[in-house]
Design a protein around this motif. Sequence first.
Motif, PDB file in Angstrom:
ATOM      1  N   ALA A  89     -11.980   7.059 -13.703  1.00  0.00           N
ATOM      2  CA  ALA A  89     -12.782   8.278 -13.593  1.00  0.00           C
ATOM      3  C   ALA A  89     -12.283   9.340 -14.555  1.00  0.00           C
ATOM      4  CB  ALA A  89     -12.710   8.801 -12.164  1.00  0.00           C
ATOM      5  N   THR A  90     -11.253   9.019 -15.323  1.00  0.00           N
ATOM      6  CA  THR A  90     -10.444  10.014 -16.028  1.00  0.00           C
ATOM      7  C   THR A  90     -10.553   9.924 -17.547  1.00  0.00           C
ATOM      8  OG1 THR A  90      -8.587   8.475 -15.999  1.00  0.00           O
ATOM      9  CG2 THR A  90      -8.750  10.008 -14.163  1.00  0.00           C
ATOM     10  N   THR A  91     -10.277  11.045 -18.206  1.00  0.00           N
ATOM     11  CA  THR A  91     -10.120  11.068 -19.665  1.00  0.00           C
ATOM     12  C   THR A  91      -9.018  12.074 -19.973  1.00  0.00           C
ATOM     13  OG1 THR A  91     -12.512  10.680 -19.842  1.00  0.00           O
ATOM     14  CG2 THR A  91     -11.361  11.200 -21.870  1.00  0.00           C
ATOM     15  N   ASP A  92      -7.819  11.811 -19.468  1.00  0.00           N
ATOM     16  CA  ASP A  92      -6.717  12.760 -19.653  1.00  0.00           C
ATOM     17  C   ASP A  92      -5.583  12.208 -20.518  1.00  0.00           C
ATOM     18  OD1 ASP A  92      -5.318  11.027 -17.979  1.00  0.00           O
ATOM     19  OD2 ASP A  92      -4.684  12.579 -16.572  1.00  0.00           O
ATOM     20  N   GLY A  93      -5.832  11.071 -21.197  1.00  0.00           N
ATOM     21  CA  GLY A  93      -4.818  10.526 -22.088  1.00  0.00           C
ATOM     22  C   GLY A  93      -3.556  10.061 -21.388  1.00  0.00           C
ATOM     23  N   GLU A  95       0.827  -1.203   0.000  1.00  0.00           N
ATOM     24  CA  GLU A  95       0.000   0.000   0.000  1.00  0.00           C
ATOM     25  C   GLU A  95       0.861   1.253   0.000  1.00  0.00           C
ATOM     26  OE1 GLU A  95      -2.748  -0.167   3.265  1.00  0.00           O
ATOM     27  OE2 GLU A  95      -4.069  -1.595   2.240  1.00  0.00           O
ATOM     28  N   THR A  96       0.346   2.308  -0.603  1.00  0.00           N
ATOM     29  CA  THR A  96       1.053   3.587  -0.637  1.00  0.00           C
ATOM     30  C   THR A  96       0.028   4.709  -0.747  1.00  0.00           C
ATOM     31  OG1 THR A  96       2.812   4.828  -1.761  1.00  0.00           O
ATOM     32  CG2 THR A  96       1.321   3.576  -3.154  1.00  0.00           C
ATOM     33  N   ARG A  97       0.417   5.901  -0.363  1.00  0.00           N
ATOM     34  CA  ARG A  97      -0.464   7.065  -0.452  1.00  0.00           C
ATOM     35  C   ARG A  97      -0.222   7.766  -1.791  1.00  0.00           C
ATOM     36  NH1 ARG A  97      -4.746   7.600   2.635  1.00  0.00           N
ATOM     37  NH2 ARG A  97      -4.496   9.840   3.036  1.00  0.00           N
ATOM     38  N   VAL A  98      -1.299   7.998  -2.530  1.00  0.00           N
ATOM     39  CA  VAL A  98      -1.196   8.643  -3.840  1.00  0.00           C
ATOM     40  C   VAL A  98      -2.348   9.638  -3.996  1.00  0.00           C
ATOM     41  CG1 VAL A  98      -0.143   6.582  -4.882  1.00  0.00           C
ATOM     42  CG2 VAL A  98      -2.616   6.912  -5.043  1.00  0.00           C
ATOM     43  N   ALA A  99      -2.284  10.426  -5.055  1.00  0.00           N
ATOM     44  CA  ALA A  99      -3.366  11.363  -5.356  1.00  0.00           C
ATOM     45  C   ALA A  99      -4.531  10.627  -6.003  1.00  0.00           C
ATOM     46  CB  ALA A  99      -2.862  12.456  -6.290  1.00  0.00           C
ATOM     47  N   GLY A 100      -5.732  10.897  -5.509  1.00  0.00           N
ATOM     48  CA  GLY A 100      -6.926  10.384  -6.160  1.00  0.00           C
ATOM     49  C   GLY A 100      -7.226  11.199  -7.406  1.00  0.00           C
ATOM     50  N   PRO A 101      -8.312  10.886  -8.113  1.00  0.00           N
ATOM     51  CA  PRO A 101      -8.588  11.563  -9.387  1.00  0.00           C
ATOM     52  C   PRO A 101      -8.804  13.071  -9.262  1.00  0.00           C
ATOM     53  CG  PRO A 101     -10.388  10.083  -8.765  1.00  0.00           C
ATOM     54  CD  PRO A 101      -9.264   9.790  -7.858  1.00  0.00           C
ATOM     55  N   LEU A 102      -9.224  13.536  -8.084  1.00  0.00           N
ATOM     56  CA  LEU A 102      -9.418  14.971  -7.883  1.00  0.00           C
ATOM     57  C   LEU A 102      -8.315  15.586  -7.038  1.00  0.00           C
ATOM     58  CD1 LEU A 102     -13.295  15.124  -7.389  1.00  0.00           C
ATOM     59  CD2 LEU A 102     -11.943  15.383  -9.483  1.00  0.00           C
ATOM     60  N   GLY A 103      -7.238  14.829  -6.801  1.00  0.00           N
ATOM     61  CA  GLY A 103      -6.083  15.363  -6.096  1.00  0.00           C
ATOM     62  C   GLY A 103      -6.046  15.069  -4.615  1.00  0.00           C
ATOM     63  N   ALA A 145     -10.704  15.223 -13.828  1.00  0.00           N
ATOM     64  CA  ALA A 145     -10.116  14.059 -13.159  1.00  0.00           C
ATOM     65  C   ALA A 145      -8.778  13.692 -13.790  1.00  0.00           C
ATOM     66  CB  ALA A 145     -11.071  12.875 -13.218  1.00  0.00           C
ATOM     67  N   SER A 146      -7.808  13.378 -12.943  1.00  0.00           N
ATOM     68  CA  SER A 146      -6.433  13.152 -13.394  1.00  0.00           C
ATOM     69  C   SER A 146      -5.932  11.765 -13.033  1.00  0.00           C
ATOM     70  CB  SER A 146      -5.515  14.197 -12.739  1.00  0.00           C
ATOM     71  OG  SER A 146      -4.154  13.892 -12.942  1.00  0.00           O
ATOM     72  N   ASP A 160       2.549  30.178 -21.235  1.00  0.00           N
ATOM     73  CA  ASP A 160       3.351  30.940 -20.279  1.00  0.00           C
ATOM     74  C   ASP A 160       4.425  30.096 -19.609  1.00  0.00           C
ATOM     75  OD1 ASP A 160       1.862  33.297 -20.701  1.00  0.00           O
ATOM     76  OD2 ASP A 160       0.291  32.584 -19.325  1.00  0.00           O
ATOM     77  N   GLY A 161       4.544  28.841 -20.045  1.00  0.00           N
ATOM     78  CA  GLY A 161       5.530  27.954 -19.436  1.00  0.00           C
ATOM     79  C   GLY A 161       5.094  27.383 -18.106  1.00  0.00           C
ATOM     80  N   GLU A 162       3.795  27.482 -17.819  1.00  0.00           N
ATOM     81  CA  GLU A 162       3.245  26.948 -16.578  1.00  0.00           C
ATOM     82  C   GLU A 162       2.574  25.600 -16.844  1.00  0.00           C
ATOM     83  OE1 GLU A 162       3.545  28.308 -13.531  1.00  0.00           O
ATOM     84  OE2 GLU A 162       4.800  29.850 -14.461  1.00  0.00           O
ATOM     85  N   PRO A 163       2.542  24.698 -15.823  1.00  0.00           N
ATOM     86  CA  PRO A 163       1.859  23.413 -16.014  1.00  0.00           C
ATOM     87  C   PRO A 163       0.382  23.619 -16.353  1.00  0.00           C
ATOM     88  CG  PRO A 163       3.226  23.365 -14.035  1.00  0.00           C
ATOM     89  CD  PRO A 163       3.198  24.792 -14.492  1.00  0.00           C
ATOM     90  N   VAL A 164      -0.120  22.853 -17.311  1.00  0.00           N
ATOM     91  CA  VAL A 164      -1.539  22.940 -17.655  1.00  0.00           C
ATOM     92  C   VAL A 164      -2.367  22.367 -16.499  1.00  0.00           C
ATOM     93  CG1 VAL A 164      -1.142  22.823 -20.140  1.00  0.00           C
ATOM     94  CG2 VAL A 164      -1.523  20.704 -18.852  1.00  0.00           C
ATOM     95  N   PRO A 165      -3.612  22.768 -16.352  1.00  0.00           N
ATOM     96  CA  PRO A 165      -4.452  22.214 -15.287  1.00  0.00           C
ATOM     97  C   PRO A 165      -4.632  20.709 -15.459  1.00  0.00           C
ATOM     98  CG  PRO A 165      -5.455  24.180 -16.239  1.00  0.00           C
ATOM     99  CD  PRO A 165      -4.315  23.797 -17.132  1.00  0.00           C
ATOM    100  N   PRO A 166      -4.905  20.002 -14.354  1.00  0.00           N
ATOM    101  CA  PRO A 166      -5.102  18.549 -14.451  1.00  0.00           C
ATOM    102  C   PRO A 166      -6.368  18.188 -15.209  1.00  0.00           C
ATOM    103  CG  PRO A 166      -5.609  19.338 -12.235  1.00  0.00           C
ATOM    104  CD  PRO A 166      -5.023  20.498 -12.975  1.00  0.00           C
ATOM    105  N   GLY A 167      -6.366  16.985 -15.744  1.00  0.00           N
ATOM    106  CA  GLY A 167      -7.537  16.482 -16.454  1.00  0.00           C
ATOM    107  C   GLY A 167      -7.478  16.717 -17.942  1.00  0.00           C
ATOM    108  N   GLY A 168      -8.350  16.014 -18.659  1.00  0.00           N
ATOM    109  CA  GLY A 168      -8.375  16.146 -20.102  1.00  0.00           C
ATOM    110  C   GLY A 168      -8.751  17.535 -20.566  1.00  0.00           C
ATOM    111  N   GLY A 169      -9.594  18.218 -19.801  1.00  0.00           N
ATOM    112  CA  GLY A 169      -9.995  19.572 -20.179  1.00  0.00           C
ATOM    113  C   GLY A 169      -8.824  20.529 -20.226  1.00  0.00           C
TER     114      GLY A 169
END
Length: 372
Positions: free
Chosen positions: A132-136, A59-67, A104-105, A152-161
């Motif tokens: 739960a995701t559609t982020d490729g 077991e390990t702690r990870v981010a769920g689909p909404l962070g 969802a990510s 702007d060189g910033e990370p895009v928001p999470p999720g397919g959108g």
Amino acid sequence: MLIAADKFKGSLTAVEVAERVTAGLRRAAPGVEIASLPVADGGDGTVAAAVAAGFERRETRVAGPLGHEVTAAFALRGDTAVVEMAEASGLQRLPAGVFAPLAASTYGSGELLRAALDAGARTIVFGVGGSATTDGGAGMLSALGARFLDADGEPVPPGGGGLEGLVTADLSGLDSRLADVDLVLASDVDNPLTGPTGAPAVYGPQKGASPDDVAALDESLAHYAKVLETAIGAKAAQYAAAPGAGAAGGIGYGALVLGARFRPGIEVMLDVLGFAPALERATLVITGEGSLDEQTLHGKAPAGVAAAARARGREVVAVCGRLSLRPEALGRAGIRRAYPLTEIEPDIAKCIADAGPILERVAENIGRDFLV
């Protein structure tokens, strides 16, 4: 006698199905020798099936689909790991009635793969399904060191959108250990990434996507694949069109970008779980899942079990909650007969609520028909 059944989703795990079938068979034939090998096709329940076959649960702690952080499990035996993306990024990780098709990510799935690498895995069976995701797979790749940046060189928001604003994909920071790992993409679907049979169109509505969301996600994923062409060349487009790329909201595509090889989930899992040696000692195989329907025939666990058993000359019967396949279709799949719970209890709600006791009665009937 070998019991090799999948879960009855929403009612019984694959382990519980095996326990209930065993109990029913023993009522009809107390001395029968029974072995059980709970199976899965790469979707939710895959880690549990591996653990039942002797893998160690980690077991390990990870981010769920909404962070939000969740506790997710993978299975390990020697240097082989079984990782189930639904453990981190599945619909089961969303609050009841909540969907987030655009946001969802799969980031947590990447963290789960990284945990398997940290544990020394050199072969990773990556079971995908129930997402739960559609982020490729962009979130997964990010967790493994990739960077997806906007104008702007910033990370895009999470999720397919968020991929609609993608300008630059930088894969140079991917975890170097991936180059030495045999990554197997285990899935029961062979959809491409985009288009009429792609991830957004076929599976987006199951994740709460409206028609407008589906169109937006399809456009975003196509754009994402185009930007990846700049990073890794023409093979990005080849991966997008490849079978399995559209699995689990396109995480299959991300896995192919990592160098994964695609195999039907049930075939992989039967190999990993040791189905062939278990089959050697059996004369009759009982498989099954919650619903035996048209989908079963296209790569689901019972069809895979039946094909493998029939190739070895073993007879196969199936248990299920409900049955919508005609006897001819079952026969072509290698299943001699199916035993649905609804034969005993026509009320589907009661079948779901009392699946265990009803399944025991069904198994008792199998025992009388085949063992007595």
